[in-house]
Design a protein around this motif. Structure first.
Motif, mmCIF file in Angstrom:
data_model
loop_
_atom_site.group_PDB
_atom_site.id
_atom_site.type_symbol
_atom_site.label_atom_id
_atom_site.label_comp_id
_atom_site.label_asym_id
_atom_site.label_seq_id
_atom_site.Cartn_x
_atom_site.Cartn_y
_atom_site.Cartn_z
ATOM 1 N N HIS A 25 0.805 -1.214 0.000
ATOM 2 C CA HIS A 25 0.000 0.000 0.000
ATOM 3 C C HIS A 25 0.846 1.274 0.000
ATOM 4 O O HIS A 25 0.373 2.327 0.373
ATOM 5 N N GLY A 26 2.074 1.184 -0.451
ATOM 6 C CA GLY A 26 2.954 2.344 -0.495
ATOM 7 C C GLY A 26 2.916 3.039 -1.843
ATOM 8 O O GLY A 26 2.343 2.546 -2.819
ATOM 9 N N LYS A 27 3.556 4.198 -1.912
ATOM 10 C CA LYS A 27 3.583 4.993 -3.139
ATOM 11 C C LYS A 27 4.279 4.238 -4.269
ATOM 12 O O LYS A 27 3.818 4.251 -5.410
ATOM 13 N N GLN A 28 5.385 3.590 -3.971
ATOM 14 C CA GLN A 28 6.112 2.860 -5.007
ATOM 15 C C GLN A 28 5.256 1.711 -5.554
ATOM 16 O O GLN A 28 5.230 1.480 -6.763
ATOM 17 N N ALA A 29 4.565 1.016 -4.675
ATOM 18 C CA ALA A 29 3.685 -0.068 -5.122
ATOM 19 C C ALA A 29 2.588 0.482 -6.025
ATOM 20 O O ALA A 29 2.205 -0.150 -7.013
ATOM 21 N N GLU A 30 2.085 1.652 -5.710
ATOM 22 C CA GLU A 30 1.045 2.287 -6.528
ATOM 23 C C GLU A 30 1.567 2.576 -7.929
ATOM 24 O O GLU A 30 0.900 2.284 -8.926
ATOM 25 N N GLU A 31 2.751 3.134 -8.017
ATOM 26 C CA GLU A 31 3.322 3.465 -9.321
ATOM 27 C C GLU A 31 3.561 2.215 -10.164
ATOM 28 O O GLU A 31 3.204 2.176 -11.350
ATOM 29 N N VAL A 32 4.147 1.199 -9.561
ATOM 30 C CA VAL A 32 4.436 -0.036 -10.280
ATOM 31 C C VAL A 32 3.143 -0.739 -10.669
ATOM 32 O O VAL A 32 2.978 -1.181 -11.813
ATOM 33 N N ARG A 60 -9.664 -3.701 -13.859
ATOM 34 C CA ARG A 60 -8.402 -3.005 -13.622
ATOM 35 C C ARG A 60 -8.519 -2.057 -12.433
ATOM 36 O O ARG A 60 -7.660 -2.006 -11.574
ATOM 37 N N ASP A 61 -9.609 -1.323 -12.378
ATOM 38 C CA ASP A 61 -9.820 -0.381 -11.276
ATOM 39 C C ASP A 61 -9.985 -1.096 -9.941
ATOM 40 O O ASP A 61 -9.485 -0.636 -8.910
ATOM 41 N N LYS A 62 -10.677 -2.237 -9.950
ATOM 42 C CA LYS A 62 -10.858 -3.002 -8.716
ATOM 43 C C LYS A 62 -9.509 -3.526 -8.211
ATOM 44 O O LYS A 62 -9.206 -3.437 -7.012
ATOM 45 N N ALA A 63 -8.700 -4.020 -9.118
ATOM 46 C CA ALA A 63 -7.372 -4.492 -8.737
ATOM 47 C C ALA A 63 -6.524 -3.351 -8.227
ATOM 48 O O ALA A 63 -5.775 -3.495 -7.249
ATOM 49 N N ASP A 64 -6.650 -2.178 -8.842
ATOM 50 C CA ASP A 64 -5.874 -1.003 -8.429
ATOM 51 C C ASP A 64 -6.211 -0.585 -6.989
ATOM 52 O O ASP A 64 -5.329 -0.185 -6.243
ATOM 53 N N ARG A 65 -7.450 -0.702 -6.620
ATOM 54 C CA ARG A 65 -7.835 -0.337 -5.250
ATOM 55 C C ARG A 65 -7.253 -1.281 -4.212
ATOM 56 O O ARG A 65 -7.075 -0.913 -3.052
ATOM 57 N N ALA A 66 -6.916 -2.507 -4.627
ATOM 58 C CA ALA A 66 -6.374 -3.501 -3.705
ATOM 59 C C ALA A 66 -4.880 -3.331 -3.460
ATOM 60 O O ALA A 66 -4.343 -3.832 -2.473
ATOM 61 N N VAL A 67 -4.190 -2.617 -4.356
ATOM 62 C CA VAL A 67 -2.747 -2.461 -4.243
ATOM 63 C C VAL A 67 -2.389 -0.980 -4.341
ATOM 64 O O VAL A 67 -2.975 -0.260 -5.114
ATOM 65 N N GLY A 68 -1.419 -0.577 -3.572
ATOM 66 C CA GLY A 68 -0.952 0.806 -3.628
ATOM 67 C C GLY A 68 -1.591 1.686 -2.581
ATOM 68 O O GLY A 68 -2.184 1.212 -1.628
ATOM 69 N N ASP A 69 -1.470 3.003 -2.796
ATOM 70 C CA ASP A 69 -1.937 3.937 -1.765
ATOM 71 C C ASP A 69 -3.190 4.691 -2.170
ATOM 72 O O ASP A 69 -3.569 5.645 -1.525
ATOM 73 N N LYS A 70 -3.852 4.307 -3.233
ATOM 74 C CA LYS A 70 -5.093 4.951 -3.654
ATOM 75 C C LYS A 70 -6.277 4.126 -3.253
ATOM 76 O O LYS A 70 -6.299 2.968 -3.267
#
Length: 70
Positions: A25-32, A60-70
């Motif tokens: 859930h970090g910024k780097q994980a969000e970017e990657v 894609r959006d659902k997966a994005d909410r599961a990883v990173g800081d957004k």
């Protein structure tokens, strides 16, 4: 040899670890993850001939909410 249930249990335990959660859930994980998810969505959309664009975008959006800081 470990059974599937044993492997699944170990994976679940690993994902519960505080350090792992911070990394996911970090910024780097969000970017990657954004780059990987965008590339996967683009490839899936191309493979489907654009027939499932909305479903692919939603997944894609659902997966994005599961990883990173957004």
């Amino acid at each position: 040899m470990a059974g599937f249930g044993d492997i699944t249990g170990k994976a679940q335990q690993f994902l519960k670890d505080e350090k792992v959660q911070q990394a996911l859930h970090g910024k780097q994980a969000e970017e990657v993850s954004d780059k990987l998810l965008d590339a996967a969505a683009k490839a899936a959309d191309k493979a489907s001939g654009g027939k499932h664009t909305d479903a692919i975008r939603n997944a894609r959006d659902k997966a994005d909410r599961a990883v990173g800081d957004k």
